[in-house]
Design an enzyme around this catalytic site. Sequence first.
Site, short mmCIF file in Angstrom:
data_model
loop_
_atom_site.label_atom_id
_atom_site.label_comp_id
_atom_site.label_asym_id
_atom_site.label_seq_id
_atom_site.Cartn_x
_atom_site.Cartn_y
_atom_site.Cartn_z
N THR A 89 1.01 -1.24 -0.12
CA THR A 89 -0.06 -0.04 -0.06
C THR A 89 0.71 1.32 -0.22
OG1 THR A 89 -1.49 -1.23 1.05
CG2 THR A 89 -1.67 1.33 1.19
N CYS B 281 25.51 8.06 3.89
CA CYS B 281 25.79 6.57 3.85
C CYS B 281 27.02 6.41 4.15
CB CYS B 281 25.29 6.11 2.52
SG CYS B 281 26.48 6.68 1.31
#
Length: 375
Positions: free
Chosen positions: A237, A322
């Site tokens: 969803t 990162c």
Amino acid sequence: MHYLDNAASTRPCQAAVEAAQHCMTTCFGNPSSLHAAGRSARDALSQARRQTAHALDAAPEDLVFTSGGTEACNLALLGAAGPLARRGGHVIVSTLEHAAVAECARHLQSIGFSLTSLPPDKDGRLSADSVVGAMKPDTVLVSLMLVSNDTGAVNPLSDIVRAVRKTHPNVIIHTDAVQGFLKVPCVPATLGVDLLTVSAHKIGALKGAGALWRRPGLRLTPQVLGGGHEEGLRAGTEAVPALAAFGAACASRKATFEQDVKHMRTLKDMLLLQLAALPGVTVIAPHDAPHIVTLSLPGYPSEVMLRYLSDGGVYVSSGSACHKGRRSEALSSMGLCARILDSVLRVSFCPDNTQQDVEALLARLRAGMSTLVHI
């Protein structure tokens, strides 16, 4: 607070906050449901898709919504490689890439693809000649970042794509445009790529939303299974509040793109001018993009200076989030010495930053250089 780490994440703009709040309190139905509440959520999702596509000068039906840039890069590389898995082939990436691309490339190598990782030149850019020189008869996939999140260097991607297409017209070309989206021109059709990744929280929207643009007709193997969402390419969803915020931020930033870029460029130029007067400061790469300045203060380790700046209410980073404290592979591949690499700071602007933010950063840097132990 003087927040200058916008390449890592941005403060949500008011339009994004209002769009998310509206979907959380009013359009909270499941967009796949057939009742009126579902239709309202579906309408909000459709509007977000149109707004995001418009910011790319692309068609809404060519966008796949994801949970962010990392998932979009995974879908691009692993999804594009899926139809090629039986015969393998050669993959090219650069050492500039975010971990979302680099790790996918290494995974492809582990399952039988061959891999070339191209280093940039001393200015942090890739060239068409270097990419073409790395091509092989069996090259099937190329992924090259549009704007380096380490230095702000902008790769001449359209030139690279044109040169590659001359000898390999069928190769699939992806670009991670997360750091370039709504900071530099970023139109898939102009760049000539087949796949392009963008993310919401770099442009004044919420974390947890991103998108992959794909060339019409390009086959991708879904990486998240479980339903027919996003035309069968990404099950689950949709996160309507986050995606509605994404669309609203796209619409807002698209409308003010030229003035935003000019404003960030002015702040960057102001910072660079003052840094040139500070002894011992090394400015890294050409900083083509308007919002990123990467510098080094050799002798003042990044972690120490970051803490000192933070204690004074000035927030920057030591490079791409990162990296998590490790040396940047991109900066290392540019041939920078260890003393410079260990003292890197990345300053990144957004349209909300002010001259006072730059002045606060400079004042705190000067104070740090006179107070902290130089090693």
